[in-house]
Enzyme design. Structure first.
Site, short mmCIF file in Angstrom:
data_model
loop_
_atom_site.label_atom_id
_atom_site.label_comp_id
_atom_site.label_asym_id
_atom_site.label_seq_id
_atom_site.Cartn_x
_atom_site.Cartn_y
_atom_site.Cartn_z
N ARG A 186 34.71 88.79 9.79
CA ARG A 186 34.28 88.21 11.06
C ARG A 186 34.92 86.84 11.28
NH1 ARG A 186 30.75 91.71 13.59
NH2 ARG A 186 29.91 93.17 12.05
N ASN A 230 48.10 86.60 18.13
CA ASN A 230 48.80 85.40 18.59
C ASN A 230 49.92 85.06 17.61
OD1 ASN A 230 46.91 84.99 20.74
ND2 ASN A 230 45.46 84.21 19.22
N HIS A 284 42.95 90.06 16.32
CA HIS A 284 41.57 89.84 16.72
C HIS A 284 41.09 91.13 17.38
CE1 HIS A 284 41.85 85.27 16.74
NE2 HIS A 284 43.13 85.58 16.80
N ILE A 323 35.22 83.08 12.22
CA ILE A 323 34.27 81.99 12.01
C ILE A 323 33.87 81.31 13.32
CG2 ILE A 323 35.82 79.99 11.67
CD1 ILE A 323 34.32 79.48 9.00
N HIS A 374 47.25 88.19 11.80
CA HIS A 374 45.91 88.74 12.01
C HIS A 374 45.85 89.31 13.42
CE1 HIS A 374 46.05 84.45 12.97
NE2 HIS A 374 45.18 84.67 13.93
N GLU A 391 47.00 79.68 15.27
CA GLU A 391 46.44 78.60 14.44
C GLU A 391 46.68 78.87 12.95
OE1 GLU A 391 42.22 78.02 15.20
OE2 GLU A 391 41.93 77.42 13.12
N VAL A 392 46.48 80.09 12.54
CA VAL A 392 46.59 80.44 11.11
C VAL A 392 47.87 81.27 10.91
CG1 VAL A 392 45.49 81.55 9.15
CG2 VAL A 392 44.07 80.45 10.90
P1 DGP Z 1 44.78 82.29 15.98
O1 DGP Z 1 45.62 81.92 14.77
O2 DGP Z 1 44.88 81.30 17.09
O3 DGP Z 1 45.02 83.69 16.45
O4 DGP Z 1 43.25 82.24 15.55
C1 DGP Z 1 42.80 82.04 14.24
C2 DGP Z 1 41.35 82.44 14.17
O5 DGP Z 1 40.93 82.29 12.82
C3 DGP Z 1 40.39 81.61 15.02
O6 DGP Z 1 39.75 82.48 15.96
C4 DGP Z 1 39.37 81.05 14.04
C5 DGP Z 1 39.59 81.87 12.79
N1 DGP Z 1 39.40 81.13 11.56
C6 DGP Z 1 39.97 79.94 11.22
N2 DGP Z 1 39.57 79.57 9.99
C7 DGP Z 1 38.75 80.54 9.54
C8 DGP Z 1 38.02 80.73 8.33
O7 DGP Z 1 38.05 79.94 7.40
N3 DGP Z 1 37.27 81.87 8.24
C9 DGP Z 1 37.20 82.79 9.25
N4 DGP Z 1 36.44 83.87 9.06
N5 DGP Z 1 37.88 82.66 10.40
C10 DGP Z 1 38.64 81.54 10.54
#
Ligand code: DGP
Length: 126
Positions: A34, A97, A112, A36, A110, A105-106
């Site tokens: 899930r 993304n 979503h 965060i 991944h 961001e990460v």
């Molecule tokens: P993006 O890279 O913009 O597609 O989105 C990264 C997503 O990752 C964002 O919706 C928040 C999520 N996220 C960031 N840090 C963590 C974490 O430590 N744990 C989890 N479960 N989700 C995270």
């Protein structure tokens, strides 16, 4: 220029068990958990276990086994969440993304999976 994977990203740490996650599904090559910061009542991330930065990186360089596993994992998560429109679920959106314009961001691939509310049009500016 080739893809450069940063193994200190947060999802790499989740995969190594260094930080916890709310696990939804684990397969041989993929993990789902899930988000965060959920942006919908249902918001799950599916990631490959391999060191891929973006969807294109994965699509071009992952093995057939990894790609099949990841694709099936997305289907299994949709099934598990009960969101499939074909079986009475309310539908969902899959987003990945990448890079600057994609506002990633990460830097570990991944997708979503979001559901549980009307998600509006596909893209909004700003
Ligand atoms: P993006 O890279 O913009 O597609 O989105 C990264 C997503 O990752 C964002 O919706 C928040 C999520 N996220 C960031 N840090 C963590 C974490 O430590 N744990 C989890 N479960 N989700 C995270």
């Amino acid at each position: 220029m080739g893809y450069r994977y940063d193994d200190q990203n947060i999802f790499a740490k989740i995969l190594r068990g260094e930080i916890p996650c709310d696990n939804v599904l684990e397969t041989e090559h993929s993990l789902a958990f899930r988000d965060i910061r959920p942006q919908a009542p249902v918001h799950v991330l599916v990631i490959p276990k391999g060191p891929y930065v973006t969807y294109d990186h994965f699509a071009l360089e992952a093995s057939d086994a990894e790609i099949a596993d990841f694709t099936r994992a997305v289907g299994q998560v949709c099934q598990q969440l009960g969101v499939q429109p074909g079986t009475g679920g309310s539908g969902y959106r899959v987003i990945s993304n990448a890079g600057g314009d994609g506002v990633q961001e990460v830097p570990h691939l991944h997708v979503h999976i979001m559901s549980g509310r009307m998600l509006g049009r596909m893209v909004s500016a700003g």
